[in-house]
Design a protein around this motif. Sequence first.
Motif, PDB file in Angstrom:
ATOM      1  N   GLY A 206       0.811  -1.260   0.048  1.00  0.00           N
ATOM      2  CA  GLY A 206       0.126  -0.051   0.027  1.00  0.00           C
ATOM      3  C   GLY A 206       0.874   1.090   0.021  1.00  0.00           C
ATOM      4  N   GLY A 207       0.057   2.587   0.138  1.00  0.00           N
ATOM      5  CA  GLY A 207       0.776   3.831   0.118  1.00  0.00           C
ATOM      6  C   GLY A 207       1.529   3.866   1.421  1.00  0.00           C
ATOM      7  N   GLN A 208       2.701   4.626   1.481  1.00  0.00           N
ATOM      8  CA  GLN A 208       3.592   4.941   2.539  1.00  0.00           C
ATOM      9  C   GLN A 208       3.753   6.284   2.578  1.00  0.00           C
ATOM     10  OE1 GLN A 208       3.766   2.769   4.903  1.00  0.00           O
ATOM     11  NE2 GLN A 208       3.048   1.139   3.693  1.00  0.00           N
ATOM     12  N   ALA A 209       3.006   7.104   3.462  1.00  0.00           N
ATOM     13  CA  ALA A 209       3.414   8.694   3.382  1.00  0.00           C
ATOM     14  C   ALA A 209       4.853   9.142   3.927  1.00  0.00           C
ATOM     15  CB  ALA A 209       2.327   9.299   4.403  1.00  0.00           C
ATOM     16  N   PHE A 210       5.198  10.278   3.203  1.00  0.00           N
ATOM     17  CA  PHE A 210       6.504  10.970   3.686  1.00  0.00           C
ATOM     18  C   PHE A 210       6.545  11.525   4.936  1.00  0.00           C
ATOM     19  CE2 PHE A 210       7.594   9.859  -0.623  1.00  0.00           C
ATOM     20  CZ  PHE A 210       9.074   9.935  -0.750  1.00  0.00           C
ATOM     21  N   ASN A 211       7.447  11.581   5.735  1.00  0.00           N
ATOM     22  CA  ASN A 211       7.367  12.409   6.992  1.00  0.00           C
ATOM     23  C   ASN A 211       8.597  12.988   7.058  1.00  0.00           C
ATOM     24  OD1 ASN A 211       8.809  10.004   7.777  1.00  0.00           O
ATOM     25  ND2 ASN A 211       6.874   9.245   8.908  1.00  0.00           N
ATOM     26  N   ASP A 212       8.927  13.422   8.440  1.00  0.00           N
ATOM     27  CA  ASP A 212      10.504  13.957   8.789  1.00  0.00           C
ATOM     28  C   ASP A 212      11.222  13.068   8.522  1.00  0.00           C
ATOM     29  OD1 ASP A 212       9.199  12.767  10.625  1.00  0.00           O
ATOM     30  OD2 ASP A 212      10.242  13.975  12.315  1.00  0.00           O
ATOM     31  N   ILE A 213      11.187  11.526   8.784  1.00  0.00           N
ATOM     32  CA  ILE A 213      12.095  10.565   8.425  1.00  0.00           C
ATOM     33  C   ILE A 213      12.529  10.288   7.162  1.00  0.00           C
ATOM     34  CG2 ILE A 213      12.830   8.244   8.963  1.00  0.00           C
ATOM     35  CD1 ILE A 213      10.926   8.259  11.418  1.00  0.00           C
ATOM     36  N   PRO A 214      13.702  10.446   6.543  1.00  0.00           N
ATOM     37  CA  PRO A 214      14.013  10.173   5.178  1.00  0.00           C
ATOM     38  C   PRO A 214      13.191   9.017   4.754  1.00  0.00           C
ATOM     39  CG  PRO A 214      15.911  11.129   6.374  1.00  0.00           C
ATOM     40  CD  PRO A 214      14.902  10.726   7.145  1.00  0.00           C
ATOM     41  N   MET A 215      12.650   9.179   3.366  1.00  0.00           N
ATOM     42  CA  MET A 215      12.152   7.939   2.915  1.00  0.00           C
ATOM     43  C   MET A 215      13.302   7.018   2.021  1.00  0.00           C
ATOM     44  SD  MET A 215       9.477   5.718   2.576  1.00  0.00           S
ATOM     45  CE  MET A 215       8.088   6.800   3.002  1.00  0.00           C
ATOM     46  N   THR A 216      14.110   6.169   2.596  1.00  0.00           N
ATOM     47  CA  THR A 216      15.020   5.382   1.881  1.00  0.00           C
ATOM     48  C   THR A 216      14.308   4.052   1.524  1.00  0.00           C
ATOM     49  OG1 THR A 216      15.702   4.256   3.958  1.00  0.00           O
ATOM     50  CG2 THR A 216      16.838   6.325   3.436  1.00  0.00           C
ATOM     51  N   LEU A 217      14.954   3.572   0.615  1.00  0.00           N
ATOM     52  CA  LEU A 217      14.462   2.122   0.359  1.00  0.00           C
ATOM     53  C   LEU A 217      14.136   1.066   1.513  1.00  0.00           C
ATOM     54  CD1 LEU A 217      14.088   0.071  -2.282  1.00  0.00           C
ATOM     55  CD2 LEU A 217      16.500  -0.414  -2.029  1.00  0.00           C
ATOM     56  N   THR A 218      14.995   1.014   2.426  1.00  0.00           N
ATOM     57  CA  THR A 218      14.846   0.148   3.355  1.00  0.00           C
ATOM     58  C   THR A 218      13.773   0.680   4.379  1.00  0.00           C
ATOM     59  OG1 THR A 218      16.714   1.243   4.576  1.00  0.00           O
ATOM     60  CG2 THR A 218      17.331  -1.090   3.459  1.00  0.00           C
ATOM     61  N   GLU A 219      13.534   1.939   4.537  1.00  0.00           N
ATOM     62  CA  GLU A 219      12.533   2.525   5.475  1.00  0.00           C
ATOM     63  C   GLU A 219      11.173   2.056   4.615  1.00  0.00           C
ATOM     64  OE1 GLU A 219      10.627   4.726   8.275  1.00  0.00           O
ATOM     65  OE2 GLU A 219      12.682   4.095   8.219  1.00  0.00           O
ATOM     66  N   ALA A 220      11.120   2.271   3.184  1.00  0.00           N
ATOM     67  CA  ALA A 220       9.887   1.901   2.892  1.00  0.00           C
ATOM     68  C   ALA A 220       9.287   0.551   2.932  1.00  0.00           C
ATOM     69  CB  ALA A 220       9.835   2.321   1.190  1.00  0.00           C
ATOM     70  N   ILE A 221      10.283  -0.252   2.819  1.00  0.00           N
ATOM     71  CA  ILE A 221      10.036  -1.661   2.836  1.00  0.00           C
ATOM     72  C   ILE A 221       9.734  -2.018   4.547  1.00  0.00           C
ATOM     73  CG2 ILE A 221      11.067  -4.087   2.864  1.00  0.00           C
ATOM     74  CD1 ILE A 221      12.768  -3.081   0.549  1.00  0.00           C
ATOM     75  N   ASN A 222      10.234  -1.513   5.295  1.00  0.00           N
ATOM     76  CA  ASN A 222      10.025  -1.735   6.919  1.00  0.00           C
ATOM     77  C   ASN A 222       8.709  -1.031   7.160  1.00  0.00           C
ATOM     78  OD1 ASN A 222      12.558  -2.896   7.431  1.00  0.00           O
ATOM     79  ND2 ASN A 222      13.557  -0.978   8.055  1.00  0.00           N
ATOM     80  N   ARG A 223       8.252   0.156   6.437  1.00  0.00           N
ATOM     81  CA  ARG A 223       7.082   0.275   6.765  1.00  0.00           C
ATOM     82  C   ARG A 223       5.811  -0.381   6.100  1.00  0.00           C
ATOM     83  NH1 ARG A 223       7.217   6.921   5.961  1.00  0.00           N
ATOM     84  NH2 ARG A 223       9.036   7.500   7.165  1.00  0.00           N
ATOM     85  N   ALA A 224       6.263  -1.267   4.984  1.00  0.00           N
ATOM     86  CA  ALA A 224       5.317  -1.962   4.447  1.00  0.00           C
ATOM     87  C   ALA A 224       5.236  -3.391   5.230  1.00  0.00           C
ATOM     88  CB  ALA A 224       5.710  -2.055   3.140  1.00  0.00           C
ATOM     89  N   GLY A 225       6.041  -3.529   6.396  1.00  0.00           N
ATOM     90  CA  GLY A 225       5.738  -4.617   7.322  1.00  0.00           C
ATOM     91  C   GLY A 225       6.839  -5.611   6.918  1.00  0.00           C
TER      92      GLY A 225
END
Length: 391
Positions: A206-225
């Motif tokens: 699903g969609g992952q919103a940008f915030n004050d934490i930089p949206m790196t590749l690993t950050e996006a995967i971690n937010r997606a579970g």
Amino acid sequence: MKTTVQELALTIDPTRSSTAKTRTTALAVLSTLLAACSIVPGQHMETPPTLAVSSAPDGTVQQSQQIPIQAIDLNLINQMRAGAAQMQQANQLDLFSKPAPYKLGPGDVLQVTVWDHPELAAALGQQVQNSKPSDPTQGFVIDDQGNLSFPYLSHPIHAAGKTIGEVQREVRRDLGREFREPQVTVRVASYRSAQVYVDGEVRTPGGQAFNDIPMTLTEAINRAGGFSQNADRAHLTLTRNGTSYPIDLTQLVAAGKNPQDIMLKPGDMLRVTGRDQNQAYVMGEVNKPTAATPTPDGTLTLADALSQAGFINQGTANPRQLYVIREQDGKPLVYHLDSASPVSMLLANQFDLHPKDVVYVDNGPLVRFNRVLSLLLPAINAGLTAAIVTK
């Protein structure tokens, strides 16, 4: 009417006619058997193989060309790995960047606090509908024009594309016209203007919103579970502005590059491919023809594929004729490995397979003869039986 010598002999000895018929039938069957030995049923790899090329509108074959066969050795493996690493680095040059502060955009909800001014505490801002349980119920929404409105401001402030610090300084400077040295705090209550979409083999796509934490590749995967069990870490695809960038996490780490250095941008789409979509097919003289699945890190060597297929059938296979057929840029490529020696398995353990590769193990000459014979035996028996009955 004249009578030939042969006809006269047959008239005198009628049994000779049956014997001749039997011999003729046996010779015909034997000739057919010897001629059929050159026809091998089933699949068989020619050396070198030929490819028919059709260019006419009606589909007729115009010409045929030979496909070169490359021997699998250390030089070939080193060349292929060096070429793959260079291509991977070239495709990812535009993805590496330094993290930047968050830029506000339309739809973001801000909380503006002016200290020691209780008359402004009641200005809770426009009521917004919750998009997530963590979103606040009230705040100041940046409109579709990118402007922020707040009481006592001389004019709306254009906030889109600016950092939270820049907007806070503008609000304080504008309120200084009405208040003496106002103490202003501006914070983001809800990030809603920018998202990336993570799809495929992750636990919560699903969609992952940008915030004050930089949206790196690993950050996006971690937010997606995180990755699912079927995820192929070697085959990720990042789509940006109509361009797709293949990403191999396994190769990145092996090359000493940190996936955290790949920065995602608003509107990016990240897809994680499943391992069952990147299988290679093993067929021919193996104990268990199968579709070989890559390991969790996305790698699949020739030795891994043979292991999943139960290895080469020692009774029927010709170990010197092991082939890997691959399609690249619309053209077939054929690689050959002489696996008669156990040392050759070291090469097989270093030869990386690509998705949809075909591994084929050819059969031996004796096996081909036995298969032809098994097809012809019923006809031979029928012919001999008919000859005996006729006799």
